[in-house]
Design a protein around this motif. Structure first.
Motif, mmCIF file in Angstrom:
data_model
loop_
_atom_site.group_PDB
_atom_site.id
_atom_site.type_symbol
_atom_site.label_atom_id
_atom_site.label_comp_id
_atom_site.label_asym_id
_atom_site.label_seq_id
_atom_site.Cartn_x
_atom_site.Cartn_y
_atom_site.Cartn_z
ATOM 1 N N GLY A 1 36.133 2.427 12.217
ATOM 2 C CA GLY A 1 36.784 1.895 13.403
ATOM 3 C C GLY A 1 37.388 3.034 14.198
ATOM 4 N N GLY A 2 38.243 2.688 15.160
ATOM 5 C CA GLY A 2 38.879 3.719 15.972
ATOM 6 C C GLY A 2 37.860 4.565 16.698
ATOM 7 N N SER A 3 38.052 5.882 16.672
ATOM 8 C CA SER A 3 37.150 6.780 17.396
ATOM 9 C C SER A 3 35.771 6.878 16.755
ATOM 10 C CB SER A 3 37.773 8.181 17.487
ATOM 11 O OG SER A 3 38.009 8.720 16.204
ATOM 12 N N SER A 4 35.609 6.329 15.539
ATOM 13 C CA SER A 4 34.312 6.335 14.860
ATOM 14 C C SER A 4 33.584 4.991 14.946
ATOM 15 C CB SER A 4 34.488 6.709 13.382
ATOM 16 O OG SER A 4 34.885 8.041 13.242
ATOM 17 N N ARG A 5 34.160 4.042 15.677
ATOM 18 C CA ARG A 5 33.578 2.698 15.696
ATOM 19 C C ARG A 5 32.134 2.699 16.163
ATOM 20 N NH1 ARG A 5 30.831 -0.921 16.234
ATOM 21 N NH2 ARG A 5 31.288 -3.139 16.541
ATOM 22 N N PHE A 6 31.802 3.548 17.113
ATOM 23 C CA PHE A 6 30.442 3.542 17.662
ATOM 24 C C PHE A 6 29.648 4.777 17.233
ATOM 25 C CE2 PHE A 6 32.974 0.858 20.503
ATOM 26 C CZ PHE A 6 32.271 -0.324 20.368
ATOM 27 N N ALA A 7 29.968 5.290 16.057
ATOM 28 C CA ALA A 7 29.203 6.404 15.510
ATOM 29 C C ALA A 7 27.805 5.945 15.097
ATOM 30 C CB ALA A 7 29.934 7.003 14.312
ATOM 31 N N TYR A 8 26.828 6.811 15.298
ATOM 32 C CA TYR A 8 25.477 6.533 14.788
ATOM 33 C C TYR A 8 25.502 6.600 13.262
ATOM 34 C CZ TYR A 8 23.308 6.881 19.407
ATOM 35 O OH TYR A 8 22.934 6.659 20.714
ATOM 36 N N HIS A 9 24.726 5.747 12.628
ATOM 37 C CA HIS A 9 24.672 5.716 11.173
ATOM 38 C C HIS A 9 23.343 5.114 10.732
ATOM 39 C CE1 HIS A 9 26.395 1.905 12.546
ATOM 40 N NE2 HIS A 9 25.871 1.348 11.465
ATOM 41 N N GLY A 10 22.961 5.404 9.489
ATOM 42 C CA GLY A 10 21.707 4.880 8.976
ATOM 43 C C GLY A 10 21.600 5.092 7.480
ATOM 44 N N VAL A 11 20.508 4.607 6.917
ATOM 45 C CA VAL A 11 20.257 4.726 5.477
ATOM 46 C C VAL A 11 18.869 5.348 5.292
ATOM 47 C CG1 VAL A 11 19.960 3.480 3.291
ATOM 48 C CG2 VAL A 11 21.706 2.739 4.934
ATOM 49 N N PRO A 12 18.796 6.671 5.061
ATOM 50 C CA PRO A 12 17.490 7.309 4.892
ATOM 51 C C PRO A 12 16.867 7.138 3.515
ATOM 52 C CG PRO A 12 19.237 8.956 4.792
ATOM 53 C CD PRO A 12 19.897 7.654 5.151
ATOM 54 N N ARG A 13 17.682 6.681 2.532
ATOM 55 C CA ARG A 13 17.138 6.635 1.172
ATOM 56 C C ARG A 13 17.915 5.649 0.307
ATOM 57 N NH1 ARG A 13 18.364 11.471 -0.158
ATOM 58 N NH2 ARG A 13 16.691 12.290 1.148
ATOM 59 N N VAL A 14 17.185 4.867 -0.477
ATOM 60 C CA VAL A 14 17.767 4.035 -1.530
ATOM 61 C C VAL A 14 17.373 4.647 -2.866
ATOM 62 C CG1 VAL A 14 17.753 1.736 -2.597
ATOM 63 C CG2 VAL A 14 17.731 1.958 -0.110
ATOM 64 N N ARG A 15 18.259 4.578 -3.845
ATOM 65 C CA ARG A 15 17.989 5.169 -5.159
ATOM 66 C C ARG A 15 17.690 4.048 -6.159
ATOM 67 N NH1 ARG A 15 19.094 10.346 -4.171
ATOM 68 N NH2 ARG A 15 20.965 10.975 -3.015
ATOM 69 N N PRO A 16 16.402 3.754 -6.392
ATOM 70 C CA PRO A 16 16.026 2.630 -7.270
ATOM 71 C C PRO A 16 16.561 2.822 -8.695
ATOM 72 C CG PRO A 16 14.133 3.439 -6.026
ATOM 73 C CD PRO A 16 15.225 4.430 -5.827
ATOM 74 N N GLY A 17 16.937 1.710 -9.298
ATOM 75 C CA GLY A 17 17.357 1.724 -10.688
ATOM 76 C C GLY A 17 18.770 2.187 -10.934
ATOM 77 N N THR A 18 19.567 2.324 -9.874
ATOM 78 C CA THR A 18 20.937 2.813 -10.042
ATOM 79 C C THR A 18 21.972 1.692 -10.017
ATOM 80 O OG1 THR A 18 21.038 3.241 -7.652
ATOM 81 C CG2 THR A 18 20.423 5.086 -9.079
ATOM 82 N N GLY A 19 21.553 0.455 -9.775
ATOM 83 C CA GLY A 19 22.491 -0.662 -9.707
ATOM 84 C C GLY A 19 22.979 -1.092 -11.081
ATOM 85 N N ASP A 20 24.012 -1.913 -11.063
ATOM 86 C CA ASP A 20 24.591 -2.461 -12.289
ATOM 87 C C ASP A 20 24.053 -3.874 -12.478
ATOM 88 O OD1 ASP A 20 26.179 -3.504 -14.312
ATOM 89 O OD2 ASP A 20 28.032 -2.610 -13.567
ATOM 90 N N PRO A 21 23.255 -4.126 -13.514
ATOM 91 C CA PRO A 21 22.678 -5.461 -13.693
ATOM 92 C C PRO A 21 23.708 -6.553 -13.900
ATOM 93 C CG PRO A 21 22.297 -4.083 -15.641
ATOM 94 C CD PRO A 21 22.828 -3.179 -14.568
ATOM 95 N N ARG A 22 24.934 -6.190 -14.236
ATOM 96 C CA ARG A 22 25.976 -7.194 -14.408
ATOM 97 C C ARG A 22 26.311 -7.912 -13.105
ATOM 98 N NH1 ARG A 22 30.962 -4.185 -16.769
ATOM 99 N NH2 ARG A 22 30.277 -2.734 -15.129
#
Length: 219
Positions: A179-200
């Motif tokens: 928010g604030g001065s960063s509210r309209f910052a560009y952002h993205g997701v270049p990579r997902v890391r498969p198998g790193t989640g918690d199955p719980r």
């Protein structure tokens, strides 16, 4: 066994805060169950088609307002014409708590009434290009919650898609607020890391990202 060392919060830019492990496993599991229900409709989870014909690799379902490039509507003319599921009050309350905790200010959530949530599901091939969240008429902060596989979240500047930017590792349960001065910052997701989640959490594979926003729109 050595105790786990808590990962400290960071602030990659003014108004932007990363709080690792903000959601408990139980809270994540409840959100996964809710997301599965929302994904079935009335407007189901889908790949969004862009105006120039491209198709987003993430799959999205919306609450409160339906987002389509690049506007909000109450009905999903680009999918099935139905009105999206309502934004739950408890989810808006979670957003207010997120602001209080992220900014470490008991007043930070005052007046914050997010009326839409965009829920994106990433499989191991999905990406999100650098973009601004600028279809809202409100400059209130965006609250982002991550569940499942970790990802590289690229948080940039407000002028363009290029450098300077900071790559932040978002793991299951993490909170990111901008928010604030960063509210309209560009952002993205270049990579997902498969198998790193918690199955719980109940999510066997992939990543869920919930972003809560105030649209500033009225019916």
């Amino acid at each position: 066994m050595d105790a786990l060392i808590p990962v400290p919060r960071t602030s990659p830019a003014p108004g932007a805060v990363h709080v690792p492990g903000w959601l408990t496993v139980g809270e994540q599991r409840e959100l996964v169950d809710c997301c599965r229900a929302w994904a079935t409709g009335p407007v189901p989870l889908r790949h969004t088609r862009l105006p120039r014909g491209g198709v987003m690799s993430v799959r999205t379902v919306c609450l409160g307002w339906h987002w389509q490039p690049y506007r909000y509507t109450r009905t999903a003319e680009d999918v099935n014409g139905s009105q999206v599921a309502p934004m739950p009050g408890w989810l808006a309350g979670l957003g207010r708590r997120a602001l209080v905790d992220a900014y470490e200010d008991t007043t930070a959530g005052e007046g914050y009434v997010p009326d839409t949530a965009l829920i994106n599901f990433y499989d191991d091939q999905a990406r999100m290009g650098m973009h601004q969240d600028k279809d809202e008429r409100s400059a209130a902060p965006v609250v982002s919650l991550s569940i499942g596989d970790s990802c590289v979240f690229r948080f940039g500047n407000t002028e363009n898609r290029g450098q300077p930017y900071t790559d932040v590792e978002l793991a299951s349960g993490d909170l990111f607020v901008f928010g604030g001065s960063s509210r309209f910052a560009y952002h993205g997701v270049p990579r997902v890391r498969p198998g790193t989640g918690d199955p719980r959490t109940g999510l066997r594979a992939g990543r869920l990202n919930l972003t809560l926003r105030m649209t500033g729109l009225t019916d």
